[in-house]
Write a protein that holds these residues in place. Structure first.
Motif, PDB file in Angstrom:
ATOM      1  N   ARG A  51       1.058  -1.099  -0.033  1.00 49.20           N
ATOM      2  CA  ARG A  51      -0.010  -0.206   0.084  1.00 49.20           C
ATOM      3  C   ARG A  51       0.880   1.233   0.058  1.00 49.20           C
ATOM      4  NH1 ARG A  51      -4.329   1.708   4.863  1.00 49.20           N
ATOM      5  NH2 ARG A  51      -4.882   3.639   3.794  1.00 49.20           N
ATOM      6  N   HIS A  52       1.823   1.243   0.624  1.00 53.77           N
ATOM      7  CA  HIS A  52       2.697   2.379   1.002  1.00 53.77           C
ATOM      8  C   HIS A  52       4.315   2.201   0.612  1.00 53.77           C
ATOM      9  CE1 HIS A  52      -0.516   4.622   2.805  1.00 53.77           C
ATOM     10  NE2 HIS A  52      -0.728   3.668   3.777  1.00 53.77           N
ATOM     11  N   PRO A  53       5.005   3.146  -0.008  1.00 47.89           N
ATOM     12  CA  PRO A  53       6.386   2.871  -0.266  1.00 47.89           C
ATOM     13  C   PRO A  53       7.099   2.876   1.166  1.00 47.89           C
ATOM     14  CG  PRO A  53       5.632   4.596  -1.515  1.00 47.89           C
ATOM     15  CD  PRO A  53       4.520   4.264  -0.593  1.00 47.89           C
ATOM     16  N   HIS A  54       8.080   1.813   1.368  1.00 44.03           N
ATOM     17  CA  HIS A  54       8.965   1.673   2.442  1.00 44.03           C
ATOM     18  C   HIS A  54      10.063   2.463   2.512  1.00 44.03           C
ATOM     19  CE1 HIS A  54       6.548  -1.966   3.353  1.00 44.03           C
ATOM     20  NE2 HIS A  54       6.668  -2.018   1.995  1.00 44.03           N
ATOM     21  N   ALA A  55      10.342   3.443   3.461  1.00 46.68           N
ATOM     22  CA  ALA A  55      11.495   4.223   3.804  1.00 46.68           C
ATOM     23  C   ALA A  55      12.636   3.205   3.831  1.00 46.68           C
ATOM     24  CB  ALA A  55      11.535   4.852   5.075  1.00 46.68           C
ATOM     25  N   SER A  56      13.555   3.569   2.820  1.00 46.11           N
ATOM     26  CA  SER A  56      14.752   2.567   2.700  1.00 46.11           C
ATOM     27  C   SER A  56      15.995   3.220   2.861  1.00 46.11           C
ATOM     28  CB  SER A  56      14.596   1.780   1.423  1.00 46.11           C
ATOM     29  OG  SER A  56      14.868   3.036   0.280  1.00 46.11           O
ATOM     30  N   ALA A  57      16.258   4.633   2.893  1.00 46.96           N
ATOM     31  CA  ALA A  57      17.598   5.381   2.995  1.00 46.96           C
ATOM     32  C   ALA A  57      18.095   4.833   4.076  1.00 46.96           C
ATOM     33  CB  ALA A  57      17.234   6.645   3.105  1.00 46.96           C
ATOM     34  N   GLY A  58      19.393   4.275   3.706  1.00 44.52           N
ATOM     35  CA  GLY A  58      20.445   3.831   4.855  1.00 44.52           C
ATOM     36  C   GLY A  58      20.073   2.608   5.464  1.00 44.52           C
ATOM     37  N   ALA A  59      18.941   1.703   4.982  1.00 45.15           N
ATOM     38  CA  ALA A  59      18.602   0.555   5.564  1.00 45.15           C
ATOM     39  C   ALA A  59      19.375  -0.533   5.053  1.00 45.15           C
ATOM     40  CB  ALA A  59      17.183   0.522   5.175  1.00 45.15           C
ATOM     41  N   ALA A  60      19.404  -1.628   5.775  1.00 42.04           N
ATOM     42  CA  ALA A  60      20.132  -2.750   5.327  1.00 42.04           C
ATOM     43  C   ALA A  60      19.262  -3.586   4.506  1.00 42.04           C
ATOM     44  CB  ALA A  60      20.609  -3.498   6.667  1.00 42.04           C
ATOM     45  N   CYS A  61      19.970  -3.896   3.263  1.00 40.00           N
ATOM     46  CA  CYS A  61      19.251  -4.766   2.189  1.00 40.00           C
ATOM     47  C   CYS A  61      20.110  -5.790   1.683  1.00 40.00           C
ATOM     48  CB  CYS A  61      19.116  -3.749   1.250  1.00 40.00           C
ATOM     49  SG  CYS A  61      17.794  -4.380  -0.175  1.00 40.00           S
ATOM     50  N   ARG A  62      19.652  -6.730   1.277  1.00 44.65           N
ATOM     51  CA  ARG A  62      20.383  -8.153   0.914  1.00 44.65           C
ATOM     52  C   ARG A  62      21.049  -7.806  -0.530  1.00 44.65           C
ATOM     53  NH1 ARG A  62      16.282  -9.907   4.207  1.00 44.65           N
ATOM     54  NH2 ARG A  62      16.856 -11.301   5.549  1.00 44.65           N
ATOM     55  N   THR A  63      20.412  -6.770  -1.190  1.00 41.53           N
ATOM     56  CA  THR A  63      20.904  -6.589  -2.706  1.00 41.53           C
ATOM     57  C   THR A  63      21.965  -6.124  -2.789  1.00 41.53           C
ATOM     58  OG1 THR A  63      19.808  -4.402  -2.769  1.00 41.53           O
ATOM     59  CG2 THR A  63      18.432  -6.345  -3.435  1.00 41.53           C
ATOM     60  N   GLY A  64      22.802  -6.640  -3.672  1.00 40.17           N
ATOM     61  CA  GLY A  64      24.215  -6.307  -3.687  1.00 40.17           C
ATOM     62  C   GLY A  64      25.275  -6.932  -2.715  1.00 40.17           C
ATOM     63  N   GLU A  65      24.581  -7.957  -1.860  1.00 40.55           N
ATOM     64  CA  GLU A  65      25.426  -9.201  -1.252  1.00 40.55           C
ATOM     65  C   GLU A  65      25.006 -10.463  -1.546  1.00 40.55           C
ATOM     66  OE1 GLU A  65      25.861 -10.013   3.590  1.00 40.55           O
ATOM     67  OE2 GLU A  65      24.260  -8.664   2.958  1.00 40.55           O
ATOM     68  N   ASP A  66      24.098 -10.918  -1.439  1.00 39.06           N
ATOM     69  CA  ASP A  66      23.797 -12.269  -2.170  1.00 39.06           C
ATOM     70  C   ASP A  66      22.453 -12.096  -3.054  1.00 39.06           C
ATOM     71  OD1 ASP A  66      21.435 -11.944  -0.166  1.00 39.06           O
ATOM     72  OD2 ASP A  66      22.335 -13.270   1.211  1.00 39.06           O
ATOM     73  N   VAL A  67      22.082 -11.010  -3.512  1.00 40.30           N
ATOM     74  CA  VAL A  67      20.855 -10.835  -4.506  1.00 40.30           C
ATOM     75  C   VAL A  67      21.589  -9.640  -5.420  1.00 40.30           C
ATOM     76  CG1 VAL A  67      18.624  -9.755  -5.009  1.00 40.30           C
ATOM     77  CG2 VAL A  67      19.008 -11.205  -3.120  1.00 40.30           C
ATOM     78  N   ILE A  68      21.504  -9.931  -6.781  1.00 42.37           N
ATOM     79  CA  ILE A  68      21.902  -8.944  -7.721  1.00 42.37           C
ATOM     80  C   ILE A  68      21.092  -8.893  -8.804  1.00 42.37           C
ATOM     81  CG2 ILE A  68      24.354  -9.212  -7.312  1.00 42.37           C
ATOM     82  CD1 ILE A  68      24.717 -11.163  -9.515  1.00 42.37           C
ATOM     83  N   SER A  69      21.100  -7.879  -9.595  1.00 47.58           N
ATOM     84  CA  SER A  69      20.348  -7.646 -10.896  1.00 47.58           C
ATOM     85  C   SER A  69      21.363  -7.796 -11.979  1.00 47.58           C
ATOM     86  CB  SER A  69      19.750  -6.335 -10.795  1.00 47.58           C
ATOM     87  OG  SER A  69      19.225  -5.926 -12.180  1.00 47.58           O
ATOM     88  N   VAL A  70      20.968  -8.438 -13.109  1.00 50.24           N
ATOM     89  CA  VAL A  70      21.771  -8.422 -14.162  1.00 50.24           C
ATOM     90  C   VAL A  70      21.056  -8.056 -15.502  1.00 50.24           C
ATOM     91  CG1 VAL A  70      23.044 -10.227 -15.605  1.00 50.24           C
ATOM     92  CG2 VAL A  70      23.149 -10.511 -13.174  1.00 50.24           C
TER      93      VAL A  70
END
Length: 280
Positions: A192-211
């Motif tokens: 329903r709402h966007p999630h505040a993410s600035a500075g948040a820990a995220c798995r992308t770039g660690e064990d999830v990538i976009s190609v």
């Protein structure tokens, strides 16, 4: 395990959804050849990996209308080091191709577009997938005009088939409207709402990538910073924990990976195909 979100140059779709910039777009023969070659290169790379992979295809266009995407899903599903291979699809194409795949590894993330396809046709394909033992979720975009069709679909689908609802981009929901959609999808509040993410820990770039089709690796589809290239291995040195640089994240394939949200537990066993743990 490394999870890859692959998006090649394919941008053509057989549907005409008013909110989508790729509606009824046609790729040229040259563009289709380039997309096919890029996908073949990616699958060949995946086939020779000495480590475990999971792959989600997130094409701008409709991948399953193209034989090379169906072939890629089958080939990857047969690899013992691929935990899951899935694709986002409108399910407009035939479903019999799944017979050649290992359905213990194959999964589909399907979307029902009420104004693009006859209801009975879509429902029949979903039920056919169920009869073949193919894991799949079914979803709709939460436009007010789609609510009754979504209710009908929820009533006709087996209880074990998860029906998800995406909040329509740019649409603000009243609490009463949100309650209608949450009745169909208890997880709708996450969309329903966007999630505040600035500075948040995220798995992308660690064990999830976009190609992308050139093998360019980024942490996700929504952060343009390049981490390296898949095919020369230069991306590997860049993998590691890093905070999100975006102020917010409003797409499921993005915020799913935020460590500030419990969605890896919610969707455990069904992360790529968007099936909650209780149904996975």
């Amino acid at each position: 395990m490394l999870t890859i979100l692959y998006r090649g140059p394919l941008a053509s779709c057989d549907y005409d959804c008013g909110y989508c910039p790729f509606a009824k777009r046609r790729d040229t023969p040259a563009q289709l050849r380039a997309d096919r070659a890029a996908l073949e290169r990616f699958v060949s790379w995946a086939e020779t990996r000495p480590f475990e992979l999971s792959v989600l295809f997130t094409p701008w266009g409709e991948g399953l209308a193209r034989s090379w995407y169906r072939d890629a899903l089958v080939r990857l599903s047969l690899l013992p080091h691929v935990g899951r291979v899935a694709i986002q699809t409108n399910l407009s194409h035939r479903t019999s191709w799944v017979e050649a795949a290992d359905t213990s590894r194959l999964a589909l993330w399907t979307t029902y577009h009420p104004d693009q396809v006859p209801y009975d046709r879509f429902l029949a394909k979903s039920l056919d997938l169920t009869s073949r033992g193919v894991r799949h979720s079914v979803g709709v975009v939460g436009f007010p005009a789609h609510l009754e069709a979504a209710r009908r679909l929820r009533a006709d689908l087996p209880p074990a088939t998860y029906l998800w609802v995406n909040a329509a981009e740019g649409l603000t929901y009243t609490d009463a409207e949100a309650a209608d959609w949450t009745e169909l999808d208890p997880l709708f509040p996450y969309s329903r709402h966007p999630h505040a993410s600035a500075g948040a820990a995220c798995r992308t770039g660690e064990d999830v990538i976009s190609v992308d089709g050139e093998g360019t690796v980024r942490r996700c589809h929504f952060v343009p910073t390049v981490l390296g290239n898949l095919y020369d291995g230069s991306y590997r040195a860049a993998l590691g924990p890093r905070p999100c640089p975006k102020p917010s994240c409003d797409c499921h394939i993005g915020y799913l990976h935020l460590r500030t949200l419990p969605l890896y537990d919610v969707f455990a066993g069904g992360l790529l195909e968007r099936i909650p743990h209780l149904l996975a």
